[in-house]
Design a protein around this motif. Structure first.
Motif, PDB file in Angstrom:
ATOM      1  N   MET A  13       0.868  -1.180   0.000  1.00 52.81           N
ATOM      2  CA  MET A  13       0.000   0.000   0.000  1.00 52.81           C
ATOM      3  C   MET A  13       0.899   1.223   0.000  1.00 52.81           C
ATOM      4  O   MET A  13       1.283   1.724   1.059  1.00 52.81           O
ATOM      5  N   VAL A  18       1.339  -4.399   3.911  1.00 52.44           N
ATOM      6  CA  VAL A  18       0.316  -5.001   4.755  1.00 52.44           C
ATOM      7  C   VAL A  18       0.511  -6.500   4.701  1.00 52.44           C
ATOM      8  O   VAL A  18       0.441  -7.107   3.630  1.00 52.44           O
ATOM      9  N   ALA A  20      -1.146  -9.477   5.194  1.00 56.54           N
ATOM     10  CA  ALA A  20      -2.482 -10.052   5.380  1.00 56.54           C
ATOM     11  C   ALA A  20      -2.360 -11.470   5.911  1.00 56.54           C
ATOM     12  O   ALA A  20      -3.168 -11.903   6.728  1.00 56.54           O
ATOM     13  N   PRO A  39     -10.988 -12.114  14.034  1.00 53.39           N
ATOM     14  CA  PRO A  39     -11.479 -10.736  13.951  1.00 53.39           C
ATOM     15  C   PRO A  39     -11.316 -10.173  12.545  1.00 53.39           C
ATOM     16  O   PRO A  39     -10.604 -10.728  11.723  1.00 53.39           O
ATOM     17  N   SER A  40     -11.990  -9.079  12.347  1.00 51.19           N
ATOM     18  CA  SER A  40     -11.930  -8.427  11.046  1.00 51.19           C
ATOM     19  C   SER A  40     -10.489  -8.037  10.724  1.00 51.19           C
ATOM     20  O   SER A  40      -9.760  -7.550  11.586  1.00 51.19           O
ATOM     21  N   GLY A  41     -10.067  -8.295   9.524  1.00 52.93           N
ATOM     22  CA  GLY A  41      -8.716  -7.954   9.104  1.00 52.93           C
ATOM     23  C   GLY A  41      -7.685  -8.988   9.470  1.00 52.93           C
ATOM     24  O   GLY A  41      -6.491  -8.780   9.282  1.00 52.93           O
ATOM     25  N   GLY A  43      -7.246 -11.804   8.047  1.00 52.20           N
ATOM     26  CA  GLY A  43      -6.738 -12.516   6.874  1.00 52.20           C
ATOM     27  C   GLY A  43      -7.625 -13.653   6.404  1.00 52.20           C
ATOM     28  O   GLY A  43      -7.224 -14.454   5.564  1.00 52.20           O
ATOM     29  N   SER A  45     -10.482 -13.629   4.541  1.00 50.22           N
ATOM     30  CA  SER A  45     -10.821 -13.558   3.114  1.00 50.22           C
ATOM     31  C   SER A  45      -9.604 -13.839   2.244  1.00 50.22           C
ATOM     32  O   SER A  45      -9.702 -14.472   1.190  1.00 50.22           O
ATOM     33  N   THR A  46      -8.460 -13.361   2.715  1.00 48.06           N
ATOM     34  CA  THR A  46      -7.236 -13.593   1.957  1.00 48.06           C
ATOM     35  C   THR A  46      -6.951 -15.079   1.838  1.00 48.06           C
ATOM     36  O   THR A  46      -6.644 -15.591   0.759  1.00 48.06           O
TER      37      THR A  46
ATOM     38  N   GLU B 407      -8.969  -8.861  -6.644  1.00 48.19           N
ATOM     39  CA  GLU B 407      -9.113  -7.401  -6.572  1.00 48.19           C
ATOM     40  C   GLU B 407     -10.446  -6.976  -7.179  1.00 48.19           C
ATOM     41  O   GLU B 407     -11.110  -6.068  -6.680  1.00 48.19           O
TER      42      GLU B 407
END
Ligand SMILES: Nc1ncnc2c1ncn2[C@@H]1O[C@H](COP(=O)(O)OP(=O)(O)O)[C@@H](O)[C@H]1O
Ligand SMILES: [Mg+2]
Lengths: 240, 412
Positions: A13, A18, A20, A39-41, A43, A45-46, B407
């Protein structure tokens, strides 16, 4: 079936990195039903996008059915996404102004299956999720739960070995969410599909046999759930 | 994924934004309509001129003074001090062999013509009786100039249609007397209109050539003591002998003008097919020029389409991500968007062809210009639209195909 070794994923970024995923490792066998929490963030979804071949890791190894994914080209990845994996998203991601039937037929179209068979299989998938009477409705004519069922029909129409659901109940009320989880359970039971569900709702997670917890891109706990909630059981009062 | 499915997907996407789709293809519609109608007009004009020239007698040789100038034959600009003479005509009349049906000299000059209070300038042409056949003139009223008129130097005139209408309106001019440069002539005939083509008699007045030399033209028609003519028309019965007759004419006039073999000709012989060739090359240049203008508007239309397709790709990023998630390859996405652009531009092409045909029809019906739609021009416009679609569709389609699946799905 799914082997993750020291998986990292770094997003650039601007000047910042970042991380993830930061060295996540786990293995999921064929036919398991697993929840990924965190928790949110953290990883989640990654990790799902890497399992689903929508993205590739920055480091580590990912073996899918014994094949190293990082060595595949676009058309091979597309074929895996189309035939081996069914994706369900929080926001359903149905094509607007397109009937449920046509939405469900989409993966078959890209898989090059002929028109007649495509329709028959799509109808069967819609029947499986209990939407036989809604085949010609467009998404905006369906409730959220119904839309998610269409999305699940789309995910299973190619009879994939793996079903990936990223917060499938996140946009639904809790009762509808439980119905969706019941659907995943029965799909897993009847077809022996490997099911991986991302959720931050522990009640939803307890519908699975195993719960993997992520935090800051690392696996912090990976435990079996010996007594999963069965389909149709009432939700405990304290969770409402 | 089959073409027909891609096509259906494309139509759905375009219908989703009807107004935008219509505005997007407007450039192509206008471009194609311009191409089709301009080509139709060009084609029509060529056909018009061709038929008019041919109606002027296809076996005709025209001798004119001066040097032949390529591409500028109708300017009437002849080399100074080169003249054709009445004696040249007499020699041709006597000497030419090979199925000659008529040899006719003309002399023409512009004079003030008066009838009552009306007066204006008109070309007055001295002719012989055979001129009518040589130029295939039709008589609307009365009669043509006769050999008898020439022999007796009669003061009679035959009017072109426009002249007759200008001077007499709806009245019959027959028997009326008008004055040409102060000399009184009696009208004995009116010619049918021939339209606005080269050598049309509509704006002219025809009189007997002998009358002209003796009573009207005066000293201007005399050079070196010899009567001057503007052109000599030689009408040949069969096209096969045209070339030999043409060679005879050159040989005889060269001798009569006492030119050395090394001298350039001070006159030239032209056949109708020469004239047609020149005209065709002129109209062709014009057609190409107009076509180029239309091509530019097509190009602009294509850029408009590309712009909108780029916007569309951005707007549908999430959809593209989803399609990839359910198994679409880069090639399949590329094909889908390419077909969408091509569908747009072909739609524009079809509408443009319809509009162009309509415009051409309006031109013809209103009598403005005759236009002829050819299959070639329609095919050309259509394939042009197709090419524009492919050319300007490639880049947006490529952008769509190259989107990263994850993305794209995350895109809001
Ligand atoms: N495309 C991206 N560019 C930059 N950072 C990203 C991108 N995708 C995810 N991240 C970051 O990676 C981390 C993990 O994201 P994600 O896997 O979506 O978490 P979760 O699904 O658990 O909420 C977050 O900090 C997020 O901001
Ligand atoms: Mg997430």
């Amino acid at each position: 079936m799914i082997q993750m070794e020291e998986l990292t994923k770094i997003y650039q970024m601007g000047d910042n990195e970042v991380r993830a995923l930061n060295g996540a490792s786990f293995t999921i066998e064929k036919g398991e039903i697993v929840a990924i929490m965190g928790p949110s963030g953290s990883g989640k979804s990654t990790v799902m996008s890497i399992i689903g071949c929508l993205d590739v890791p920055s480091g580590g190894r990912y073996m899918l059915a014994g094949m190293a994914v990082e060595n595949m080209d676009d058309s091979q990845l597309a074929e895996i996404r189309g035939r081996k994996i069914g994706f369900v998203f929080q926001q359903f991601n149905l094509l607007a102004r397109t009937s449920a039937l046509e939405n469900v037929m989409l993966p078959l179209t890209y898989a090059g299956i002929s028109g007649r068979e495509r329709q028959a299989r799509a109808l069967k998938a819609l029947e499986r999720v209990g939407l036989s009477d809604r085949t010609h409705h467009a998404p905006n004519e369906l409730s959220g739960g119904q839309q998610q069922r269409v999305a699940i029909a789309r995910a299973i129409v190619n009879e994939p070995a793996i079903l990936l659901a990223d917060e499938p109940t996140g946009a639904l009320d809790s009762r509808t969410g439980v119905e969706i989880m019941d659907l995943f359970q029965s799909l897993h039971r009847e077809n022996g599909q490997t099911v991986i569900v991302v959720t931050h709702d522990s009640y939803v997670a307890r519908h699975t046999d195993r719960i993997i917890k992520l935090s800051d891109g690392m696996v912090v706990s990976d435990e079996p759930n010996p007594d999963p909630i069965r389909a149709g059981a009432p939700r405990p009062a304290e969770k409402l | 994924m089959l073409f027909s499915e891609n096509f259906r997907v494309a139509l759905r996407a375009l219908r989703a934004n009807k107004m935008r789709s219509m505005l997007t293809i407007l450039g192509i519609v206008i471009g194609v309509a311009t191409v089709v109608s301009l080509l139709a007009i060009g084609e029509g004009a060529t056909a018009d001129i061709t038929s008019q020239i041919q109606s002027g007698g296809s076996n005709l040789l025209v001798v004119s003074p001066g040097k032949q100038q390529k591409g500028a034959r109708f300017t009437g600009q002849s080399h100074q001090l080169s003249y054709l003479y009445y004696v040249d005509y007499q020699m041709l009349e006597r000497g030419l062999t090979g199925n000659i049906s008529a040899v006719v000299p003309i002399y023409q000059s512009s004079y003030t013509v008066k009838f009552g209070d009306d007066s204006f300038n008109a070309a007055t042409v001295g002719v012989l009786e055979d001129y009518q056949d040589v130029r295939s003139f039709e008589i609307a009223e009365g009669r043509f100039i006769t050999d008898g008129d020439n022999d007796s130097q009669a003061l009679v005139a035959v009017l072109g249609k426009t002249v007759a209408e200008e001077l007499f309106g709806v009245l019959s001019p027959l028997g009326k007397t008008l004055s040409i440069n102060g000399v009184k002539f009696q009208v004995v005939g009116v010619l049918e209109a021939k339209g606005a083509s080269f050598g049309s008699p509509d704006d002219s007045i025809l009189i007997p050539l002998e009358t002209g030399y003796n009573k009207l033209f005066g000293e201007t028609a005399i050079f070196n003591g010899k009567k001057v003519v503007n052109n000599i028309f030689v009408s040949v019965e069969t096209t096969e002998t045209m070339d030999t007759v043409s060679a005879q004419i050159e040989f005889m006039i060269r001798r009569s003008h006492s030119l050395e073999p090394s001298d350039e000709l001070d006159f030239y012989v032209q056949s109708q097919s020469d004239t047609l060739e020149t005209l065709n090359s002129v109209t062709q240049t014009l057609t190409i020029f107009l076509g180029a203008i239309a091509g530019i508007s097509l190009l602009v239309g294509g850029i408009g389409i590309m712009n909108i397709m780029l916007v569309s790709v951005t707007e549908r990023t999430k959809e593209i991500g989803l399609r990839k998630a359910v198994g679409a390859t880069k090639n399949q996405i590329l094909t889908q968007f390419l077909i969408e652009t091509v569908t747009l531009s072909l739609l524009g092409g079809v509408l443009g062809i319809l509009l162009g045909v309509l415009m051409a029809a309006v031109f013809t019906v209103t009598g403005l210009i005759t236009s002829v739609i050819t299959a070639d021009s329609v095919l050309m416009a259509f394939s042009f639209a197709l090419m524009i679609g492919i050319f300007f569709g490639i880049y947006p389609a490529f952008r769509a195909a190259e989107l990263h699946p994850m993305e794209a799905l995350r895109y809001e």
